[in-house]
Design a protein around this motif. Structure first.
Motif, short mmCIF file in Angstrom:
data_model
loop_
_atom_site.label_atom_id
_atom_site.label_comp_id
_atom_site.label_asym_id
_atom_site.label_seq_id
_atom_site.Cartn_x
_atom_site.Cartn_y
_atom_site.Cartn_z
N TYR A 44 -12.89 4.03 5.45
CA TYR A 44 -11.57 3.92 4.81
C TYR A 44 -11.11 5.25 4.21
O TYR A 44 -10.01 5.33 3.67
CB TYR A 44 -11.62 2.89 3.68
N HIS B 295 -7.34 6.31 2.65
CA HIS B 295 -7.25 6.49 1.19
C HIS B 295 -6.77 7.91 0.85
O HIS B 295 -5.95 8.10 -0.06
CB HIS B 295 -8.61 6.23 0.54
N LEU C 227 -9.72 7.77 -5.95
CA LEU C 227 -9.94 7.14 -4.65
C LEU C 227 -9.84 8.12 -3.48
O LEU C 227 -9.88 7.71 -2.32
CB LEU C 227 -8.93 5.99 -4.45
N ARG D 244 -5.35 7.15 -8.01
CA ARG D 244 -5.32 7.60 -6.62
C ARG D 244 -6.22 8.82 -6.42
O ARG D 244 -6.85 8.97 -5.38
CB ARG D 244 -3.88 7.96 -6.20
N SER E 8 -3.08 8.17 1.47
CA SER E 8 -2.34 7.49 0.40
C SER E 8 -2.30 8.34 -0.87
O SER E 8 -1.27 8.40 -1.55
CB SER E 8 -2.98 6.12 0.13
N THR E 9 -3.40 8.99 -1.18
CA THR E 9 -3.44 9.82 -2.39
C THR E 9 -2.49 11.01 -2.27
O THR E 9 -1.79 11.35 -3.24
CB THR E 9 -4.89 10.32 -2.63
N LEU F 207 -4.75 -0.45 5.28
CA LEU F 207 -6.05 -0.64 4.62
C LEU F 207 -6.34 -2.12 4.39
O LEU F 207 -7.45 -2.60 4.60
CB LEU F 207 -6.04 0.09 3.26
N TYR G 254 -15.93 2.77 -1.81
CA TYR G 254 -15.56 2.07 -0.57
C TYR G 254 -16.31 2.70 0.60
O TYR G 254 -16.90 3.79 0.49
CB TYR G 254 -14.06 2.12 -0.35
N TYR H 30 -5.87 -4.65 -0.12
CA TYR H 30 -4.79 -3.68 -0.36
C TYR H 30 -3.46 -4.12 0.24
O TYR H 30 -2.43 -3.56 -0.07
CB TYR H 30 -5.20 -2.30 0.18
N GLN I 238 -1.36 1.53 2.67
CA GLN I 238 -2.19 0.48 2.07
C GLN I 238 -2.05 -0.86 2.80
O GLN I 238 -2.93 -1.71 2.71
CB GLN I 238 -1.83 0.35 0.58
#
Length: 550
Positions: free
Chosen positions: A468, A472, A67, A64, A475-476, A452, A464, A392, A449
């Motif tokens: 996005y 991302h 990303l 993560r 999410s991280t 995504l 990517y 995802y 996700q």
């Protein structure tokens, strides 16, 4: 739905800390290394799988973190491929498959049966050391070039890459034997060691879940073992089985792999169903609504689960008619799962619900697993799966089932049975804070996700498109919150071992047999052989008030 604030039930003789229990009955490394006590083996499994969970979690955090930005953040593309592969392989084969059956199941299956041990205690110890051997092969793979194939080892790439595929598939091959031995032991134990008076429909629902799981382990795991052995032979001996350059068929590998791996999803999640049933019955003070339907639905899931593997291959070029059949069966298997969700919800309705931390884990499980289940329906439909495949959306769906379901149920079960295993209570306030942290972290990480995936973000991509980046990054950040929740849990559980209040025999006022003995239990589990003359979840009026631990 109502909640209760019951007064404590007076302590009994069994509520005192026992002078001798399974933990201190014998001492020294040898007494643990050669033990055949199912409780000690369960504890050794628990330590081993939590170590694997920590390792897999570190890999996930690193993935993560990479990303966080569209281009390189901390590692190169090759290392990224190795990190997500190791995360998947470690989590699936070393943690999720053995988590509830091998750790909690080993500890509590004989106790819920009213038995002194499993049917084959020495075989039980052997299964643990087979697991350790498989784990050693997996760790060796980390230092022998790691792997970059994804945890599915898809051919022909897994036959061509120069990473440590051979040692990792051998690790999974060995771990499969551990799983088979555990399943065999559980099936024989349930058939032969039930306490006098315990008929099949007087068994706790955890036992039904473990029985169904064991059937899958026995019948499906050999297929994976043979498949992985074929990969190793093809890499070492050059025999053409899956590599088209040698006359093999890579789609045949997918058939073999998913014939095991989709039932393996149920190896991971059906035991979680059993844990949730135990928790909900105890903390609602009611028998599970539709007990027999919930029990039989575990067997139904195990049976139908063998016929749905093809829905992973809708875009592999398989026959349209085969796709239609697999699509129908994938929808069909949702029925026994929905039976469980409905019956658990019906049990909560008008229950005297005690919102202690294990119960809150069960409620969170219901929310997250339902989301995971419902988002599986678009993947079972031929038309929408083509759009979502390898995006995802699949990653989010899988994690809502496996982590939002199995992992949360495992942690809930750990909180539920922790007083029995250790004889100590943990800090309830911190337990609820940790759960809230996990809930927020999990949903920030994985619900993002879904978005995504619906916007077309492919899974497993190293770089990517900039559009996005915001999702991302969100999410991280969620993964960091999630990690914080696990750190809090580790701290208060370890602290409870030193300074936790004495739990007593039955701090939750539960009705199944494992709570009818001291905490921690004696080596032989019970001082007298239990006799059963009622169902597993009977709460007399005078016991409606659950005991409160100090």
């Amino acid at each position: 739905m109502s909640t209760t604030t019951a007064t404590p039930v007076p302590a009994t003789e069994m509520d005192r800390w026992p002078d001798t229990h399974y933990w201190n009955a014998t001492k020294g490394f040898k007494s643990w290394a050669l033990t055949v006590d199912h409780k000690r083996i369960g504890m050794m499994y628990l330590v081993a799988i939590l170590t694997a969970f920590f390792l897999g979690g570190v890999f996930a955090i690193l993935v993560r973190l990479e990303l966080l930005t569209p281009d390189q953040t901390i590692v190169g593309a090759k290392t990224y491929n190795q990190l997500f592969t190791l995360h998947g392989a470690v989590m699936v084969f070393l943690f999720l498959v053995p988590s509830i059956p091998a750790a909690l199941g080993n500890f509590f299956l004989p106790m819920q049966l009213g038995a002194k041990d499993v049917a084959f205690p020495k075989l039980n110890l052997l299964s643990f050391y087979v697991y350790v051997l498989g784990a050693a092969f997996a760790i060796f793979s980390l230092f022998a070039g790691a792997i970059d194939t994804g945890w599915t080892f898809y051919t022909p790439y897994s036959l061509q890459t120069n990473t440590a595929v051979t040692s990792m598939v051998l690790a999974a091959f060995i771990l499969g034997f551990s799983s088979i031995l555990t399943g065999l032991n559980f099936i024989v134990s349930i058939h032969k060691l039930r306490a006098p008076g315990m008929t099949w429909f007087r068994m706790p629902l955890l036992l039904w879940a473990l029985y169904a799981t064991s059937v899958i382990q026995l019948l499906a795991t050999p297929v994976l073992a043979i498949t992985l052995l074929l990969i190793a032979m093809e890499r070492l001996l050059g025999i053409g089985i899956f590599d088209p350059a040698l006359g093999g068929d890579p789609v045949l590998y997918q058939h073999f792999f998913w014939f095991y791996s989709h039932p393996a999803v149920y190896i991971m999640v059906v035991p979680a169903f059993g844990v949730i049933s135990e928790i909900i019955a105890t903390f609602t003070r009611r028998p599970i609504f539709g007990y027999r339907f919930v029990a039989i639905s575990s067997l139904a899931i195990a049976f139908i689960g063998f016929f749905v593997w093809g829905h992973h291959m809708f875009v592999s070029g398989q026959s349209e008619y085969a796709g239609m059949v697999f699509s129908f069966l994938s929808f069909f298997i949702a029925i026994p799962t929905a039976v469980k969700i409905f019956n658990w919800t019906a049990t909560l309705f008008k229950g005297s619900n005690w919102l202690a931390s294990p119960m809150l884990y069960a409620i969170v499980f219901l929310i997250q697993f339902t989301i995971g289940g419902l988002t599986g329906l678009p993947l079972a439909a031929l038309s929408t799966d083509v759009h979502f495949h390898d995006t995802y959306f699949v990653v989010a769906h899988f994690h809502y089932v496996m982590m939002g379901g199995t992992v949360f149920a495992f942690i809930g079960g750990l909180h539920y049975w922790w007083p029995k295993m250790t004889g100590r209570m943990y800090n309830e306030k911190w337990a609820k804070i940790a759960l809230a942290t996990l809930f927020v972290g999990f949903n920030v990480t994985f619900f993002t996700q879904f978005i995504l995936g619906t916007r077309g973000m492919p899974r497993r991509y190293y770089n990517y498109l900039p559009e996005y980046a915001r999702l991302h990054g969100f999410s991280t950040v969620g993964s960091w919150i999630l990690a914080l929740g696990f750190i809090i849990i580790a701290v208060y559980l370890l602290k409870s071992l030193r300074s936790g209040a004495v739990a007593g025999a039955n701090p939750w006022g539960a009705s199944t047999l494992e709570w009818q003995t001291a905490s921690p239990p004696p080596t032989e589990n019970f001082f007298d052989t239990p006799h059963v003359n009622t169902g597993p979840y009977v709460y007399p009026d005078e016991e409606l008030a659950p005991r409160r631990a100090a």
